[in-house]
Design a protein around this motif. Structure first.
Motif, PDB file in Angstrom:
ATOM      1  N   VAL A 153     -20.490  12.729  17.429  1.00 23.49           N
ATOM      2  CA  VAL A 153     -20.232  11.462  18.118  1.00 23.49           C
ATOM      3  C   VAL A 153     -18.981  11.562  18.982  1.00 23.49           C
ATOM      4  O   VAL A 153     -18.959  11.139  20.142  1.00 23.49           O
ATOM      5  CB  VAL A 153     -20.079  10.320  17.081  1.00 23.49           C
TER       6      VAL A 153
ATOM      7  N   THR B 281     -24.856  17.879  19.195  1.00 21.37           N
ATOM      8  CA  THR B 281     -24.800  17.086  20.421  1.00 21.37           C
ATOM      9  C   THR B 281     -25.536  17.803  21.555  1.00 21.37           C
ATOM     10  O   THR B 281     -26.300  17.184  22.311  1.00 21.37           O
ATOM     11  CB  THR B 281     -23.334  16.841  20.832  1.00 21.37           C
TER      12      THR B 281
ATOM     13  N   ALA C  64     -26.820   6.534  18.716  1.00 23.71           N
ATOM     14  CA  ALA C  64     -26.485   7.735  19.487  1.00 23.71           C
ATOM     15  C   ALA C  64     -25.600   7.345  20.658  1.00 23.71           C
ATOM     16  O   ALA C  64     -25.781   6.281  21.267  1.00 23.71           O
ATOM     17  CB  ALA C  64     -27.762   8.409  19.986  1.00 23.71           C
TER      18      ALA C  64
ATOM     19  N   THR D 248     -29.436  17.722  20.922  1.00 28.84           N
ATOM     20  CA  THR D 248     -30.081  16.407  21.014  1.00 28.84           C
ATOM     21  C   THR D 248     -29.770  15.692  22.324  1.00 28.84           C
ATOM     22  O   THR D 248     -30.437  14.710  22.667  1.00 28.84           O
ATOM     23  CB  THR D 248     -29.646  15.507  19.845  1.00 28.84           C
TER      24      THR D 248
ATOM     25  N   SER E 190     -19.518   4.455  16.571  1.00 27.39           N
ATOM     26  CA  SER E 190     -20.729   4.559  17.403  1.00 27.39           C
ATOM     27  C   SER E 190     -21.641   3.354  17.254  1.00 27.39           C
ATOM     28  O   SER E 190     -22.694   3.303  17.899  1.00 27.39           O
ATOM     29  CB  SER E 190     -21.510   5.821  17.026  1.00 27.39           C
TER      30      SER E 190
ATOM     31  N   GLN F  12     -24.708  12.206  17.657  1.00 28.23           N
ATOM     32  CA  GLN F  12     -25.505  11.654  16.568  1.00 28.23           C
ATOM     33  C   GLN F  12     -24.622  11.388  15.345  1.00 28.23           C
ATOM     34  O   GLN F  12     -24.120  12.335  14.735  1.00 28.23           O
ATOM     35  CB  GLN F  12     -26.626  12.622  16.195  1.00 28.23           C
TER      36      GLN F  12
ATOM     37  N   SER G  93     -27.052  14.002  22.921  1.00 26.04           N
ATOM     38  CA  SER G  93     -26.188  12.842  22.693  1.00 26.04           C
ATOM     39  C   SER G  93     -25.479  13.000  21.356  1.00 26.04           C
ATOM     40  O   SER G  93     -25.852  13.849  20.538  1.00 26.04           O
ATOM     41  CB  SER G  93     -27.008  11.543  22.705  1.00 26.04           C
TER      42      SER G  93
END
Length: 314
Positions: free
Chosen positions: A71, A222, A134, A225, A130, A229, A227
């Motif tokens: 994140v 990150t 995401a 994916t 966050s 998480q 982004s």
């Protein structure tokens, strides 16, 4: 190689033959790359978990540190770019590892309890900052794309990162005074203290190293994916890391273990997971298999030690 590593090689060969005979797609190059990239993140955590276990401790918070770093890297990336995002995430990992070490050293808390508490705390912090969703988008950034899908000499970048970290820790344990002291602390902390080893310094240093590598794993999450998480992608990684370390021969009481054994165990777990997916096995059975392998590894360690089993007559 050692009996443990030979046994793992035999197990890997057996599983490969069984799965390959049932589904020929297993042997294709794309699938082998899938296995390699899938085990890279859990492999990083298993390597440093082995380091902690050899020292006679445990770190259950590595998955949550990876989620928090994932994140953090994405959120910083959106405002300051990839380099600052990576540096910030690794910094967060170092701080988390330092906090773990301080709780254990200065709070005199058992490592299992300390890191079980921080597992929940770091996960909560990741969800708070966050809002449980995401964050950011890194899918178009060349650096994160290279981490996730790039390759060097035809080998995925993720695998190279695992190889470099594993070799570095292997050299540390096998060829340096620090490595010998880590084995000594795990084997007999009282004798190590009397020999002049600053155990507290080693605990702080190893947990900070573990936090930094866990943060690196979060950065790779990150990248894969696209982004940051907070939970998805990192939950359950601590179990995989401990299972691989124990299956690879790291004694949970400390003082014993090798990086080679851990890597072989990571490969075995990766092949099993991939194979069960190819064969259409319910994904819930994968968790059952991992838990069963952890129990099996610990039972085999206990039988080899020759110690009296708890609850049984001598």
């Amino acid at each position: 190689m050692g009996v443990q590593n030979v046994s793992l090689l035999i197990a890997i060969a057996f599983v490969v033959l069984v799965i390959g005979s049932q589904n020929p797609l297993f042997f294709t190059v794309p699938n082998l790359k899938v296995i390699g990239t899938a085990i890279a993140i859990s492999g990083l955590l298993a390597v440093v978990q082995t380091l902690v276990i050899i020292m006679g401790a445990l770190d259950i918070s590595v998955g949550s540190i990876a989620g928090l770093a994932s994140v953090t890297s994405a959120m910083i990336f959106t405002s300051a770019g990839p380099f600052i995002g990576v540096v910030g995430a690794v910094g967060i990992g170092l701080l988390c590892g330092l906090l773990n070490g301080c709780i254990i050293v200065f709070g005199r808390v058992n490592p299992v309890i300390a890191t079980l508490a921080t597992l929940a705390a770091y996960k909560g912090i990741a969800q708070l900052i966050s809002d449980g969703r995401a964050q950011g988008y890194t899918g178009a950034d060349p650096f994160f794309v290279f981490l996730a899908r790039g390759s060097v000499l035809g080998i995925p970048t993720l695998i190279w990162i695992l190889v470099v970290i594993a070799l570095g820790v292997h050299v540390l344990l096998r060829y340096t005074t620090m490595g010998r002291n880590i084995y000594a602390v795990g084997g007999n902390d009282v004798a190590s203290r009397l020999a002049g080893i600053n155990i507290n310094r080693y605990i702080l240093g190893i947990y900070m190293m573990t936090g930094a590598v866990a943060a690196l794993a979060g950065i790779l999450i990150t990248a894969r994916t696209g982004s940051g998480q907070p939970v998805s992608g990192s939950e359950g990684l601590e179990l995989e890391a401990i299972t691989a370390a124990a299956l690879g021969g790291a004694a949970l009481k400390g003082g014993k273990g090798t990086i080679a054994g851990t890597i072989l165990a990571v490969i075995l777990l990766g092949i099993l997971t991939n194979g069960m997916t190819l064969l259409g096995v319910n994904s819930f059975w994968q968790n059952v298999a991992k838990g069963g392998l952890l129990v099996l590894a610990v039972v085999l360690q206990q039988l080899r030690s020759g110690e009296r089993r708890i609850g049984l007559p001598g």
